[in-house]
Design an enzyme around this catalytic site. Sequence first.
Site, mmCIF file in Angstrom:
data_model
loop_
_atom_site.group_PDB
_atom_site.id
_atom_site.type_symbol
_atom_site.label_atom_id
_atom_site.label_comp_id
_atom_site.label_asym_id
_atom_site.label_seq_id
_atom_site.Cartn_x
_atom_site.Cartn_y
_atom_site.Cartn_z
ATOM 1 N N GLU A 79 0.725 -1.195 0.049
ATOM 2 C CA GLU A 79 -0.050 -0.174 0.006
ATOM 3 C C GLU A 79 0.953 1.172 0.081
ATOM 4 O O GLU A 79 0.390 2.417 0.492
ATOM 5 C CB GLU A 79 -0.943 -0.151 1.318
ATOM 6 N N CYS A 111 -3.127 -4.114 4.536
ATOM 7 C CA CYS A 111 -2.143 -4.969 4.985
ATOM 8 C C CYS A 111 -2.273 -6.476 4.392
ATOM 9 O O CYS A 111 -1.769 -7.367 4.800
ATOM 10 C CB CYS A 111 -2.108 -4.962 6.575
ATOM 11 N N HIS A 233 -1.313 -10.467 12.113
ATOM 12 C CA HIS A 233 -1.069 -9.101 11.702
ATOM 13 C C HIS A 233 -0.647 -8.370 12.794
ATOM 14 O O HIS A 233 -1.642 -8.183 13.621
ATOM 15 C CB HIS A 233 -1.879 -8.679 10.641
HETATM 16 P P1 HMG Z 1 -3.647 6.104 21.714
HETATM 17 O O1 HMG Z 1 -5.063 6.645 21.645
HETATM 18 O O2 HMG Z 1 -2.960 7.154 21.842
HETATM 19 O O3 HMG Z 1 -3.404 5.323 22.680
HETATM 20 O O4 HMG Z 1 -3.397 5.335 20.257
HETATM 21 P P2 HMG Z 1 -4.201 4.663 24.022
HETATM 22 O O5 HMG Z 1 -4.650 5.733 24.838
HETATM 23 O O6 HMG Z 1 -5.233 3.910 23.298
HETATM 24 O O7 HMG Z 1 -3.130 3.666 24.792
HETATM 25 C C1 HMG Z 1 -2.785 2.593 24.214
HETATM 26 C C2 HMG Z 1 -2.390 1.657 24.947
HETATM 27 O O8 HMG Z 1 -1.574 2.032 26.206
HETATM 28 C C3 HMG Z 1 -3.701 1.359 26.182
HETATM 29 O O9 HMG Z 1 -3.559 -0.123 26.488
HETATM 30 C C4 HMG Z 1 -3.423 2.195 27.258
HETATM 31 O O10 HMG Z 1 -4.201 1.576 28.645
HETATM 32 C C5 HMG Z 1 -1.943 1.813 27.403
HETATM 33 P P3 HMG Z 1 -5.184 -1.000 26.115
HETATM 34 O O11 HMG Z 1 -6.235 -0.445 27.040
HETATM 35 O O12 HMG Z 1 -5.579 -0.672 24.613
HETATM 36 O O13 HMG Z 1 -4.772 -2.412 26.073
HETATM 37 N N1 HMG Z 1 -1.243 2.999 28.438
HETATM 38 C C6 HMG Z 1 -0.242 2.428 29.150
HETATM 39 N N2 HMG Z 1 0.268 1.152 29.362
HETATM 40 C C7 HMG Z 1 1.210 1.459 30.358
HETATM 41 N N3 HMG Z 1 1.752 2.344 31.111
HETATM 42 C C8 HMG Z 1 1.126 3.484 30.704
HETATM 43 C C9 HMG Z 1 0.184 3.766 29.779
HETATM 44 N N4 HMG Z 1 -0.410 4.694 29.188
HETATM 45 C C10 HMG Z 1 -1.272 4.307 28.180
HETATM 46 N N5 HMG Z 1 1.675 4.671 31.170
HETATM 47 C C11 HMG Z 1 -3.947 3.527 18.858
HETATM 48 C C12 HMG Z 1 -3.579 3.990 20.231
HETATM 49 C C13 HMG Z 1 -3.442 2.228 18.561
HETATM 50 C C14 HMG Z 1 -5.202 3.816 18.633
HETATM 51 C C15 HMG Z 1 -3.000 4.519 17.773
HETATM 52 O O14 HMG Z 1 -1.708 4.227 17.848
HETATM 53 C C16 HMG Z 1 -3.150 4.463 16.378
HETATM 54 O O15 HMG Z 1 -4.344 4.989 15.805
HETATM 55 N N6 HMG Z 1 -2.472 3.462 15.492
HETATM 56 C C17 HMG Z 1 -2.816 3.288 14.077
HETATM 57 C C18 HMG Z 1 -3.804 2.259 13.860
HETATM 58 C C19 HMG Z 1 -3.663 0.896 14.201
HETATM 59 O O16 HMG Z 1 -2.659 0.453 14.408
HETATM 60 N N7 HMG Z 1 -4.777 0.146 14.242
HETATM 61 C C20 HMG Z 1 -4.678 -1.232 14.588
HETATM 62 C C21 HMG Z 1 -5.664 -1.932 13.976
HETATM 63 S S1 HMG Z 1 -6.197 -1.800 12.526
HETATM 64 C C22 HMG Z 1 -4.760 -2.611 11.469
HETATM 65 O O17 HMG Z 1 -4.157 -3.436 11.904
HETATM 66 C C23 HMG Z 1 -4.689 -2.327 10.060
HETATM 67 C C24 HMG Z 1 -3.164 -1.401 9.883
HETATM 68 O O18 HMG Z 1 -2.151 -2.096 9.906
HETATM 69 C C25 HMG Z 1 -3.505 -0.668 8.483
HETATM 70 C C26 HMG Z 1 -3.551 -1.642 7.071
HETATM 71 O O19 HMG Z 1 -4.386 -2.442 7.113
HETATM 72 O O20 HMG Z 1 -2.973 -1.299 6.296
HETATM 73 C C27 HMG Z 1 -3.256 -0.166 10.627
#
Ligand code: HMG
Length: 391
Positions: A79, A111, A233
Amino acid sequence: MKIGIDKIGFYTPHLYVDMNELANARGVEPEKFTVGIGQSQMAVTPITQDAVSLAANAALHIIDEEDKEKIDLVIFGTESGIDHSKSAAVYVHHLLGINPQARCIEAKQACYGATAAIQLAKGHIALHPESKVLVLGADIARYGLNTPGESTQGAGAVALLISAEPRILALEEKSAYFTADIMDFWRPIYSDIAFVDGKFSNEQYIWFFNKVWEQYQEKTDLTLNDINAICYHLPYTKMGLKALRTIIEQASEEQKEQLLSNYQISTAYNRNVGNIYTGALYLSLLSLLEQNKDLKDGSRIGLYSYGSGAVGEFFTGILQPNFKEHLNKEQHTSLFASRKQISIEAYEEIFEEELPTDGSTTELDITQDPAPICLAGISDNMRQYVNKLTK
Ligand code: HMG
């Protein structure tokens, strides 16, 4: 006839940032990135690498002269394509010197692209058992500086040689797949960064996983106790764990331990590279195969592929006798060991660098990039690649 993965190659750029340093620079607790997201390092792509050069570098170490003669299909899942018309596969076909009597195409569905390529390759080999197919998955994940997605960026490529009587993993016949039109992550053609609804994408990843896992059980009569490890993935290493946890109670106590321990091992390389989109699932498979000393021949490995937008698939393969002898573990260990850590300032500068889009001629300094195959510049709107080994 068995059909599956005969060889696996991998490449990631030589630069990376440490996630503790990125967290400090962004004013968040380092544990959010290292534990909450589950990433330790993030690959940074110099301007002298793109999806084509990354993929060519990944394939370089696995393709021998006999393969070059037998490969009659190259499918490039990406992509991060460099052209709306010409497929990235044609460039790699040329850079590797593959026999001209071959078909070359690009496959796109976020992906999921490399998984689509593997399934097409499987059908091709079933019709032409003497052929080999080169499947490539290469991407540069870009969300932008200071965005929530930034900590899940990365870059790299995986090259898979698909053949009859494979020496690493024989794919099993049945597979479960599912498509639904959703907007969880996308990249319009005018944008070089992805748009994402982060929380929604996490939910959909898990929802699709549950859908295909249920469908897979119905199709095969297999249960979680029949699978020794599941590779996911991995957009970031915590993501697969969240999905695994939704089904782990279906396993026996002993099996739970095995699946959770194998899960951790299967994240080893991804944790230090970041998301490589199409290649991420196969990088996880490579981590498991190269880092788990106890994994036995005959083990059944589950693979969950997810491509936003979205398509999900669950399929399985059986590890072949002496598969360990056909891996390139030493080469991958030295690839990781030779990488160079850079500061956040240096990463930001590299991130902002752009190739010209007005047709002007550019020469890039490839002496700073240790990769054998590099993007050396652009002239007359054509990318110029150099293979330092054949120059
Ligand atoms: P965010 O909203 O900044 O993070 O972004 P958050 O507030 O959800 O925190 C992340 C995790 O850290 C949480 O854990 C928090 O609790 C934890 P969870 O509750 O989810 O298990 N946390 C802590 N842990 C320990 N100590 C601390 C602490 N503070 C917080 N102090 C988000 C997270 C993934 C949404 C963002 O990074 C994002 O938008 N990423 C891109 C999208 C993505 O990767 N999506 C995954 C599924 S889609 C997919 O896989 C397809 C893709 O590869 C694309 C394709 O297909 O081409 C993306």
